[in-house]
Design an enzyme around this catalytic site. Sequence first.
Site, PDB file in Angstrom:
ATOM      1  N   CYS A 297       0.856  -1.185   0.000  1.00  0.00           N
ATOM      2  CA  CYS A 297       0.000   0.000   0.000  1.00  0.00           C
ATOM      3  C   CYS A 297       0.891   1.233   0.000  1.00  0.00           C
ATOM      4  O   CYS A 297       1.951   1.241   0.626  1.00  0.00           O
ATOM      5  CB  CYS A 297      -0.907  -0.018   1.228  1.00  0.00           C
ATOM      6  SG  CYS A 297      -1.885   1.472   1.434  1.00  0.00           S
ATOM      7  N   ILE A 340       0.823   6.096 -12.977  1.00  0.00           N
ATOM      8  CA  ILE A 340      -0.606   5.884 -12.756  1.00  0.00           C
ATOM      9  C   ILE A 340      -1.104   6.770 -11.620  1.00  0.00           C
ATOM     10  O   ILE A 340      -2.188   7.349 -11.702  1.00  0.00           O
ATOM     11  CB  ILE A 340      -0.856   4.393 -12.468  1.00  0.00           C
ATOM     12  CG1 ILE A 340      -0.581   3.577 -13.747  1.00  0.00           C
ATOM     13  CG2 ILE A 340      -2.272   4.153 -11.974  1.00  0.00           C
ATOM     14  CD1 ILE A 340      -0.585   2.095 -13.564  1.00  0.00           C
ATOM     15  N   THR A 374       5.884  -4.540  -9.461  1.00  0.00           N
ATOM     16  CA  THR A 374       4.449  -4.264  -9.443  1.00  0.00           C
ATOM     17  C   THR A 374       3.759  -5.049 -10.546  1.00  0.00           C
ATOM     18  O   THR A 374       4.160  -4.973 -11.707  1.00  0.00           O
ATOM     19  CB  THR A 374       4.192  -2.758  -9.644  1.00  0.00           C
ATOM     20  OG1 THR A 374       4.869  -2.042  -8.608  1.00  0.00           O
ATOM     21  CG2 THR A 374       2.713  -2.450  -9.585  1.00  0.00           C
ATOM     22  N   GLN A 393      -2.742   4.041  -3.260  1.00  0.00           N
ATOM     23  CA  GLN A 393      -2.450   3.056  -4.301  1.00  0.00           C
ATOM     24  C   GLN A 393      -2.254   1.681  -3.674  1.00  0.00           C
ATOM     25  O   GLN A 393      -1.378   1.493  -2.840  1.00  0.00           O
ATOM     26  CB  GLN A 393      -1.183   3.488  -5.052  1.00  0.00           C
ATOM     27  CG  GLN A 393      -0.845   2.632  -6.250  1.00  0.00           C
ATOM     28  CD  GLN A 393       0.239   3.275  -7.095  1.00  0.00           C
ATOM     29  OE1 GLN A 393      -0.016   4.166  -7.884  1.00  0.00           O
ATOM     30  NE2 GLN A 393       1.467   2.835  -6.929  1.00  0.00           N
ATOM     31  N   HIS A 525      32.465  29.444  11.193  1.00  0.00           N
ATOM     32  CA  HIS A 525      31.397  29.974  10.336  1.00  0.00           C
ATOM     33  C   HIS A 525      30.946  31.342  10.855  1.00  0.00           C
ATOM     34  O   HIS A 525      29.815  31.507  11.303  1.00  0.00           O
ATOM     35  CB  HIS A 525      30.219  28.989  10.283  1.00  0.00           C
ATOM     36  CG  HIS A 525      30.529  27.722   9.559  1.00  0.00           C
ATOM     37  ND1 HIS A 525      30.915  26.573  10.213  1.00  0.00           N
ATOM     38  CD2 HIS A 525      30.536  27.425   8.235  1.00  0.00           C
ATOM     39  CE1 HIS A 525      31.132  25.614   9.331  1.00  0.00           C
ATOM     40  NE2 HIS A 525      30.917  26.101   8.121  1.00  0.00           N
ATOM     41  N   HIS A 529      34.825  34.509   7.985  1.00  0.00           N
ATOM     42  CA  HIS A 529      34.653  33.517   6.913  1.00  0.00           C
ATOM     43  C   HIS A 529      33.779  34.079   5.796  1.00  0.00           C
ATOM     44  O   HIS A 529      34.047  33.859   4.609  1.00  0.00           O
ATOM     45  CB  HIS A 529      34.027  32.246   7.491  1.00  0.00           C
ATOM     46  CG  HIS A 529      33.639  31.226   6.473  1.00  0.00           C
ATOM     47  ND1 HIS A 529      34.556  30.564   5.683  1.00  0.00           N
ATOM     48  CD2 HIS A 529      32.403  30.752   6.099  1.00  0.00           C
ATOM     49  CE1 HIS A 529      33.928  29.730   4.880  1.00  0.00           C
ATOM     50  NE2 HIS A 529      32.617  29.823   5.108  1.00  0.00           N
ATOM     51  N   ASP A 564      26.420  32.088   5.301  1.00  0.00           N
ATOM     52  CA  ASP A 564      26.424  31.379   6.590  1.00  0.00           C
ATOM     53  C   ASP A 564      25.767  32.204   7.689  1.00  0.00           C
ATOM     54  O   ASP A 564      26.098  32.060   8.874  1.00  0.00           O
ATOM     55  CB  ASP A 564      27.859  31.010   6.999  1.00  0.00           C
ATOM     56  CG  ASP A 564      28.308  29.685   6.401  1.00  0.00           C
ATOM     57  OD1 ASP A 564      27.437  28.825   6.162  1.00  0.00           O
ATOM     58  OD2 ASP A 564      29.513  29.511   6.149  1.00  0.00           O
ATOM     59  N   ASP A 674      33.734  28.699  -0.830  1.00  0.00           N
ATOM     60  CA  ASP A 674      33.483  28.257   0.544  1.00  0.00           C
ATOM     61  C   ASP A 674      34.686  27.507   1.113  1.00  0.00           C
ATOM     62  O   ASP A 674      34.933  27.538   2.322  1.00  0.00           O
ATOM     63  CB  ASP A 674      32.239  27.370   0.570  1.00  0.00           C
ATOM     64  CG  ASP A 674      31.599  27.298   1.949  1.00  0.00           C
ATOM     65  OD1 ASP A 674      31.911  28.165   2.790  1.00  0.00           O
ATOM     66  OD2 ASP A 674      30.782  26.391   2.177  1.00  0.00           O
ATOM     67  N   GLN A 726      43.015  15.727   6.835  1.00  0.00           N
ATOM     68  CA  GLN A 726      43.148  16.798   5.843  1.00  0.00           C
ATOM     69  C   GLN A 726      43.630  16.257   4.502  1.00  0.00           C
ATOM     70  O   GLN A 726      43.182  16.697   3.442  1.00  0.00           O
ATOM     71  CB  GLN A 726      44.122  17.865   6.353  1.00  0.00           C
ATOM     72  CG  GLN A 726      43.531  18.770   7.413  1.00  0.00           C
ATOM     73  CD  GLN A 726      42.414  19.619   6.853  1.00  0.00           C
ATOM     74  OE1 GLN A 726      42.611  20.461   5.991  1.00  0.00           O
ATOM     75  NE2 GLN A 726      41.201  19.375   7.341  1.00  0.00           N
TER      76      GLN A 726
END
EC number: 3.1.4.17
Length: 794
Positions: A297, A340, A374, A393, A525, A529, A564, A674, A726
């Site tokens: 279902c 459908i 199906t 459905q 941030h 920045h 940011d 960024d 890194q």
Amino acid sequence: MEDGPSNNASCFRRLTECFLSPSLTDEKVKAYLSLHPQVLDEFVSESVSAETVEKWLKRKNNKAEDEPSPKEVSRYQDTNMQGVVYELNSYIEQRLDTGGDNHLLLYELSSIIRIATKADGFALYFLGECNNSLCVFTPPGMKEGQPRLIPAGPITQGTTISAYVAKSRKTLLVEDILGDERFPRGTGLESGTRIQSVLCLPIVTAIGDLIGILELYRHWGKEAFCLSHQEVATANLAWASVAIHQVQVCRGLAKQTELNDFLLDVSKTYFDNIVAIDSLLEHIMIYAKNLVNADRCALFQVDHKNKELYSDLFDIGEEKEGKPVFKKTKEIRFSIEKGIAGQVARTGEVLNIPDAYADPRFNREVDLYTGYTTRNILCMPIVSRGSVIGVVQMVNKISGSAFSKTDENNFKMFAVFCALALHCANMYHRIRHSECIYRVTMEKLSYHSICTSEEWQGLMHFNLPARICRDIELFHFDIGPFENMWPGIFVYMIHRSCGTSCFELEKLCRFIMSVKKNYRRVPYHNWKHAVTVAHCMYAILQNNNGLFTDLERKGLLIACLCHDLDHRGFSNSYLQKFDHPLAALYSTSTMEQHHFSQTVSILQLEGHNIFSTLSSSEYEQVLEIIRKAIIATDLALYFGNRKQLEEMYQTGSLNLHNQSHRDRVIGLMMTACDLCSVTKLWPVTKLTANDIYAEFWAEGDEMKKLGIQPIPMMDRDKRDEVPQGQLGFYNAVAIPCYTTLTQILPPTEPLLKACRDNLNQWEKVIRGEETAMWISGPATSKSTSEKPTRKVDD
């Protein structure tokens, strides 16, 4: 015990001599065993397992039980059938009420009719999928390994007698089928014995629906069927059809009562516990499956604004404590023009599809996504206030080849209640959404404030020193030492890139200083920045002059400054994991969507709308540029974007005049800006990495407080792994990013070169070597091969 081997040897020697005879036949073997039963006894006792003997006995007993007495046969030969109709009714009702299979029940009734008509055998056919073919029914256990419904061919004339009767829906009595040109394939059966006389009858329900074909036959040389046999068979089938229909009507009424009770129960559930709306939807979907006996279902809601269907609650085909399990996962969306479900959402019509893959409207994307196959679909619109708000459905009928008209009628009534439940769910969702917005807004207002008049007026009269005006043109320019000048640096970049008259200076200064106020004091941030990212975008635009429009230049610089805004120092995954109100507001790219929302909020403040001189269409365009650019800083989107751009570049299909291609390039530029800390001089890059990890470790500390082990990158106890981490970041993210950007925009090559230099520095750190580096002296971003150099130490 000692006589055993010699007796066995004697037995097998005699059998071997018999079976090696060149004139051996079945009759000779049977005759020999009749004269020498001790040989068979010895062979069975020594060579046949007890299980096999038990199976033979069971088969023999069943055969004996199946053979009715002459008195019993005569009861079914009475065409009036008053003596057995009540018994038949009771038998059918009992079988159906206990979950009996209609196919198997009709097969058993057909076996009775075979006996009553003294037929040598019979075949029972049912309609295949799409109701345009026949399938022979084989009861379980009769032929191991074979399916219960075996395809027998299409319903058409000029093939077999069963197909002819299915097409015409008329009973046929044929004395010699071999000589009848209407049926070139005869019965189509492989019985091993030649068939001559055939009595073929359609099985029709009380409301006129064809459900099957009964084919009775007699072998060659036997007396042909006569009219009395036809009457007996017709009477039996008629009474059986009426009985089945009557029981099904009773079951339908019981189902209706059950449905009414369910609706009352769900109503109580909803009003008693309005918060658990997902539980309510699960409750509805579970009953919907049982109502029409479906395997799966699905419930899709309609997004009329974007013309899409979406769902986040899925039937995974598993059960727990006898109930289906519905899993809440990542939301999937697809166009209302597809599939459908999309057809039902557009037209509001019910669709009953017996063969999904044969229907061109079927959208296979969901099957590909879930790995499910199906076969057939019953799809129903959920209508509220004259508009389709959802689609339920049902997939794959469990018992039967497809969903019936009865299923369709029951489901229609059920969909009305679904509309009520879904409408209430949407109302509740909107209330919750408003509450989340309110909570986030109040939190923001308690922290932030608008800039003072002294702040923006001071910026209006600020002049940038000439030395900085020269260095600002370099990609690796570091704004760090000039904190008090950061707002002035941004004003300078705006005027250099877009012109001094592009914005009203007062509004621009108000906007910049309020943006500064809305950055929180987090390690990475932050406001620094934001200006650093804006500078990198400025350098890219200046080195690719003429490639971007005025609106794009304005939008991208503002997007970088605001990308940011109001960052809390926590990742999207952290906010989503711990149900932060922002995560409830924005399910994807959580912080990025919040940054854009804050940008718009500042623009709407009095005296802050720097785009007020634009026309309405230009205003919408520049806001869309800013929105796309800020969303592109979500690193989760970068990987797919870069892969697409790389493929387009390699195949030569990249076209910057194509808006979708252009958006992808701008998205890559935003990622490059960024991450631009990896393109600065090594000391700057190293210090910035410390700020990044300070923020990561703070998030990891919060997770530890909640008893959750953070990933190594966010665990301050694993700081020794930073250089190796890194190295992985540069190789997996940074280097590919700047490589693709350089391919598309060659003037950005200094970013790639600087990134590679810093990668070498991290490799030196891992090897324990000195990380001093030689860099070019004062120069532009172009070739520096003949410039003086200077040494920079960590």
